[in-house]
Design an enzyme around this catalytic site. Structure first.
Site, PDB file in Angstrom:
ATOM      1  N   ASP A 180      -0.285   5.093   1.028  1.00 27.82           N
ATOM      2  CA  ASP A 180      -0.609   6.042   2.093  1.00 27.82           C
ATOM      3  C   ASP A 180      -0.653   5.338   3.446  1.00 27.82           C
ATOM      4  OD1 ASP A 180      -1.057   8.469   0.500  1.00 27.82           O
ATOM      5  OD2 ASP A 180      -2.722   7.336  -0.350  1.00 27.82           O
TER       6      ASP A 180
ATOM      7  N   ASP B 255      -1.489  -0.645   6.183  1.00 32.50           N
ATOM      8  CA  ASP B 255      -1.712   0.047   7.455  1.00 32.50           C
ATOM      9  C   ASP B 255      -3.169   0.100   7.872  1.00 32.50           C
ATOM     10  OD1 ASP B 255      -2.636   3.364   7.050  1.00 32.50           O
ATOM     11  OD2 ASP B 255      -2.277   2.063   5.324  1.00 32.50           O
TER      12      ASP B 255
ATOM     13  N   LYS C  54     -10.401  -1.468  -2.085  1.00 30.88           N
ATOM     14  CA  LYS C  54     -10.285  -2.079  -0.765  1.00 30.88           C
ATOM     15  C   LYS C  54     -11.526  -1.736   0.068  1.00 30.88           C
ATOM     16  CE  LYS C  54      -5.339  -1.140  -1.117  1.00 30.88           C
ATOM     17  NZ  LYS C  54      -4.191  -0.380  -0.556  1.00 30.88           N
TER      18      LYS C  54
ATOM     19  N   THR D 142      -2.531   0.832  -4.411  1.00 36.38           N
ATOM     20  CA  THR D 142      -2.948   1.993  -3.643  1.00 36.38           C
ATOM     21  C   THR D 142      -4.364   2.419  -3.995  1.00 36.38           C
ATOM     22  OG1 THR D 142      -2.469   4.342  -3.203  1.00 36.38           O
ATOM     23  CG2 THR D 142      -1.842   3.486  -5.366  1.00 36.38           C
ATOM     24  N   SER D 143      -5.030   3.055  -3.037  1.00 36.49           N
ATOM     25  CA  SER D 143      -6.360   3.611  -3.288  1.00 36.49           C
ATOM     26  C   SER D 143      -6.286   5.009  -3.881  1.00 36.49           C
ATOM     27  CB  SER D 143      -7.177   3.633  -1.989  1.00 36.49           C
ATOM     28  OG  SER D 143      -7.460   2.322  -1.556  1.00 36.49           O
TER      29      SER D 143
ATOM     30  N   ASP E 295       0.873  -1.162   0.000  1.00 33.50           N
ATOM     31  CA  ASP E 295       0.000   0.000   0.000  1.00 33.50           C
ATOM     32  C   ASP E 295       0.919   1.223   0.000  1.00 33.50           C
ATOM     33  OD1 ASP E 295      -2.360   1.648   0.483  1.00 33.50           O
ATOM     34  OD2 ASP E 295      -1.618   1.806   2.540  1.00 33.50           O
TER      35      ASP E 295
END
Length: 217
Positions: free
Chosen positions: A18, A167, A142, A110-111, A16
């Site tokens: 962030d 995280d 996610k 990543t989002s 991931d």
């Protein structure tokens, strides 16, 4: 409680971004604050519930009656203006460099949208991965497993041979659903699962905790 993990059992890693490689909490909060104020949303709740998910899913959850494309573009644009507030998670660059030296391939799931992801990595002087799965690259974000299965496919590996660094609750849930082992980074995720193989605050002690641990995972 910390768990210890020997990375040599894996053929690839998926990160991931962030909260895992970069600390973007301030940038994201500044980006969405005016949006929350305009729509009379509780920013603390939005930040808490939205950790690890795409802006698209923010809008669908809180304001489904609005034009999805327009709102997402607005939020992504606002986010880009605060890139200077993003900073590296301690030790991330050294850890990624070491993985490259080990010839352990890695991907980013990543989002964030791809443009903002690349900009944040560059701002923090982190390497841009060959394989990057961004918000626009998946149908389901996610906690759906799709970002991780897509990243594993890019690496040419089955999910069970990849370890994920995450995280957020949403990210960890997605990675576990994909069949990956997970290293939890930071303090936000308190989920418990047999496939959570390590917990680290950052990467400053990665050599001891991840490569030469007391227990092989």
């Amino acid at each position: 409680m910390d768990y210890y993990c020997n990375l040599s059992k894996y053929r690839g890693a998926i990160f991931d971004m962030d909260g895992t490689l970069v600390d973007s909490d301030t940038a994201i909060a500044k980006a969405i604050a005016p949006w929350c104020q305009r729509h009379q949303l509780d920013i603390e709740q939005v930040l808490r519930d939205g950790r690890g998910v795409r802006f698209e899913d923010y809008v669908k959850q809180y304001l489904p009656h609005l034009d999805l494309h327009q709102e997402v573009k607005h939020l992504e644009g606002a986010e880009a203006t605060f890139a200077k507030y993003v900073k590296e998670i301690a030790g991330a660059k050294a850890f990624l460099t070491y993985l490259q030296q080990l010839n352990l391939p890695w991907a980013l799931a990543t989002s964030a949208d791809r443009d903002n992801a690349v900009e944040r990595m560059r701002t923090c002087h982190l390497p841009i991965p060959t394989h990057l799965i961004g918000a626009e690259d998946v149908q389901q974000g996610k906690p759906d497993p799709e970002p991780f299965t897509a990243a594993a496919n890019k690496l040419g590996l089955p999910c069970r041979e990849c370890v994920v660094f995450e995280d957020s609750d949403a990210g960890v849930q997605g990675a576990l659903s994909a069949g990956c082992d997970v290293v939890v980074v930071g303090r936000f995720c308190q989920l418990s699962h047999s496939n959570i193989v390590a917990r680290i605050n950052d990467y400053t002690n990665w050599n001891a905790k991840l490569l030469h641990g007391r227990e092989a995972c």
